[in-house]
Enzyme design. Structure first.
Site, PDB file in Angstrom:
ATOM      1  N   ASP A  27      -8.831   1.730   3.856  1.00 27.87           N
ATOM      2  CA  ASP A  27      -9.328   0.395   4.152  1.00 27.87           C
ATOM      3  C   ASP A  27      -9.910  -0.116   2.844  1.00 27.87           C
ATOM      4  O   ASP A  27     -10.641   0.593   2.152  1.00 27.87           O
ATOM      5  CB  ASP A  27     -10.393   0.404   5.235  1.00 27.87           C
ATOM      6  CG  ASP A  27     -10.605  -1.003   5.763  1.00 27.87           C
ATOM      7  OD1 ASP A  27      -9.638  -1.599   6.291  1.00 27.87           O
ATOM      8  OD2 ASP A  27     -11.721  -1.546   5.621  1.00 27.87           O
ATOM      9  N   ASP A  68      -4.947  -9.927  -6.094  1.00 31.53           N
ATOM     10  CA  ASP A  68      -4.584  -9.523  -7.465  1.00 31.53           C
ATOM     11  C   ASP A  68      -4.540 -10.686  -8.468  1.00 31.53           C
ATOM     12  O   ASP A  68      -5.010 -10.533  -9.600  1.00 31.53           O
ATOM     13  CB  ASP A  68      -3.235  -8.785  -7.479  1.00 31.53           C
ATOM     14  CG  ASP A  68      -3.367  -7.353  -6.993  1.00 31.53           C
ATOM     15  OD1 ASP A  68      -4.505  -6.855  -6.912  1.00 31.53           O
ATOM     16  OD2 ASP A  68      -2.334  -6.729  -6.694  1.00 31.53           O
ATOM     17  N   LYS A 101      -1.774  -0.702 -13.130  1.00 29.91           N
ATOM     18  CA  LYS A 101      -2.709  -0.866 -12.005  1.00 29.91           C
ATOM     19  C   LYS A 101      -2.993   0.494 -11.359  1.00 29.91           C
ATOM     20  O   LYS A 101      -4.138   0.796 -11.010  1.00 29.91           O
ATOM     21  CB  LYS A 101      -2.129  -1.851 -10.973  1.00 29.91           C
ATOM     22  CG  LYS A 101      -3.079  -2.089  -9.797  1.00 29.91           C
ATOM     23  CD  LYS A 101      -2.564  -3.073  -8.770  1.00 29.91           C
ATOM     24  CE  LYS A 101      -3.488  -3.097  -7.561  1.00 29.91           C
ATOM     25  NZ  LYS A 101      -2.978  -3.865  -6.429  1.00 29.91           N
ATOM     26  N   LYS A 155       0.842  -1.202   0.000  1.00 30.11           N
ATOM     27  CA  LYS A 155       0.000   0.000   0.000  1.00 30.11           C
ATOM     28  C   LYS A 155       0.873   1.246   0.000  1.00 30.11           C
ATOM     29  O   LYS A 155       0.611   2.198  -0.720  1.00 30.11           O
ATOM     30  CB  LYS A 155      -0.876   0.033   1.256  1.00 30.11           C
ATOM     31  CG  LYS A 155      -2.054  -0.867   1.210  1.00 30.11           C
ATOM     32  CD  LYS A 155      -2.914  -0.607   2.446  1.00 30.11           C
ATOM     33  CE  LYS A 155      -4.085  -1.539   2.512  1.00 30.11           C
ATOM     34  NZ  LYS A 155      -4.870  -1.322   3.735  1.00 30.11           N
ATOM     35  N   HIS A 196      -8.905   0.724  -7.572  1.00 28.17           N
ATOM     36  CA  HIS A 196      -9.762   1.324  -6.546  1.00 28.17           C
ATOM     37  C   HIS A 196      -8.978   2.351  -5.742  1.00 28.17           C
ATOM     38  O   HIS A 196      -9.460   3.440  -5.456  1.00 28.17           O
ATOM     39  CB  HIS A 196     -10.314   0.210  -5.650  1.00 28.17           C
ATOM     40  CG  HIS A 196      -9.276  -0.765  -5.142  1.00 28.17           C
ATOM     41  ND1 HIS A 196      -8.345  -1.344  -5.977  1.00 28.17           N
ATOM     42  CD2 HIS A 196      -8.994  -1.223  -3.894  1.00 28.17           C
ATOM     43  CE1 HIS A 196      -7.543  -2.134  -5.265  1.00 28.17           C
ATOM     44  NE2 HIS A 196      -7.923  -2.072  -3.994  1.00 28.17           N
ATOM     45  N   GLY A 249      -2.225  -9.797  -2.352  1.00 32.47           N
ATOM     46  CA  GLY A 249      -3.602 -10.131  -1.963  1.00 32.47           C
ATOM     47  C   GLY A 249      -4.376 -10.876  -3.047  1.00 32.47           C
ATOM     48  O   GLY A 249      -3.954 -11.931  -3.536  1.00 32.47           O
TER      49      GLY A 249
HETATM   50  P1  IMP Z   1      -6.891  -3.767   4.850  1.00 30.73           P
HETATM   51  O1  IMP Z   1      -5.421  -3.709   5.062  1.00 30.73           O
HETATM   52  O2  IMP Z   1      -7.687  -3.905   6.090  1.00 30.73           O
HETATM   53  O3  IMP Z   1      -7.365  -2.629   3.976  1.00 30.73           O
HETATM   54  O4  IMP Z   1      -7.146  -5.146   4.107  1.00 30.73           O
HETATM   55  C1  IMP Z   1      -7.412  -5.208   2.783  1.00 30.73           C
HETATM   56  C2  IMP Z   1      -7.313  -6.631   2.277  1.00 30.73           C
HETATM   57  O5  IMP Z   1      -7.966  -6.617   1.003  1.00 30.73           O
HETATM   58  C3  IMP Z   1      -5.859  -7.048   2.034  1.00 30.73           C
HETATM   59  O6  IMP Z   1      -5.465  -8.022   2.924  1.00 30.73           O
HETATM   60  C4  IMP Z   1      -5.879  -7.625   0.640  1.00 30.73           C
HETATM   61  O7  IMP Z   1      -5.988  -9.020   0.740  1.00 30.73           O
HETATM   62  C5  IMP Z   1      -7.132  -7.081   0.001  1.00 30.73           C
HETATM   63  N1  IMP Z   1      -6.784  -5.988  -0.943  1.00 30.73           N
HETATM   64  C6  IMP Z   1      -6.930  -4.656  -0.773  1.00 30.73           C
HETATM   65  N2  IMP Z   1      -6.468  -3.967  -1.818  1.00 30.73           N
HETATM   66  C7  IMP Z   1      -5.996  -4.894  -2.680  1.00 30.73           C
HETATM   67  C8  IMP Z   1      -5.361  -4.801  -3.956  1.00 30.73           C
HETATM   68  O8  IMP Z   1      -5.103  -3.720  -4.528  1.00 30.73           O
HETATM   69  N3  IMP Z   1      -5.021  -5.972  -4.512  1.00 30.73           N
HETATM   70  C9  IMP Z   1      -5.260  -7.179  -3.936  1.00 30.73           C
HETATM   71  N4  IMP Z   1      -5.820  -7.320  -2.745  1.00 30.73           N
HETATM   72  C10 IMP Z   1      -6.197  -6.184  -2.113  1.00 30.73           C
END
Ligand code: IMP
Length: 188
Positions: A69, A151, A169, A12, A174, A149
């Protein structure tokens, strides 16, 4: 302007830096800012969780913070895993579990969307929210080695997010869409 990202997630951080640095913003992780804490993400919406993460850092450091998030909402699963995307399966097993849950879902019902909510807390402590989405489809197998994640199973056109470059990307994701709204706000 320096902005703290309320996360230590290196993927991120990289994506957000790549998008905001050219606009003159210096993005640093919460660890680099000296705040090594982890807030409990117990909200039920992306916005609530983003605000929880941003506040945990702002309340400590009192300087501009962004938190994101994000997650994947799958149509055939009534929006799941959604805010629970990170907890849907053990680390690294997300795609495998999703492919297996979707094995009997036909082509035309495999729609899904990545969602990203950003909470930006400015110098005065005021919250601002920005939401970005990116629509695609869930593939039948993992493909590609870029990204993280979900992807490798998220398809936009014929390729997964893990098969396209980070530059590509970052134009359509998003997170890029949410950051572009933040960027408009920051430019005034
Ligand atoms: P967060 O850190 O609580 O926002 O968790 C988001 C989860 O969603 C991560 O563990 C990823 O598995 C998934 N995720 C969020 N953004 C992406 C992305 O850009 N690509 C792939 N998985 C994502």
């Amino acid at each position: 302007m320096k902005i703290i990202l309320a996360s230590n997630n290196k993927n991120k951080l990289r994506e957000i830096k790549e998008i905001l640095s050219p606009l003159g913003f210096e993005v640093i992780s919460q660890r680099e800012a000296g705040a090594d804490i982890e807030a409990e993400e117990n909200g039920v919406t992306f916005e609530e969780n983003a605000a929880i993460k941003a506040h945990a850092i702002y309340d400590m450091l009192h300087c501009p913070v962004i938190a994101d998030d994000s997650g994947l909402s799958v149509d055939a699963l009534d929006g799941a895993p959604g805010v629970y995307s990170a907890r849907y399966a053990p680390e690294g097993k997300w795609c495998e579990k999703l492919i297996s849950e979707m094995k009997d879902i036909p082509d035309d019902k495999r729609g899904a969307g990545f969602v990203c909510a950003i909470c930006y807390i400015d110098n005065n402590g005021t919250e601002h929210f920005f939401r970005g989405e990116c629509r695609g489809k869930i593939g039948y197998e993992e493909r590609g080695t870029n990204g993280f994640g979900y992807d490798p199973v998220f398809m936009v056109g014929e390729r997964t997010f893990a098969e396209i470059s980070s530059e590509e990307k970052n134009k359509i994701s998003h997170r890029a869409n949410a950051l572009s709204l933040l960027q408009d706000h920051l430019k005034g």
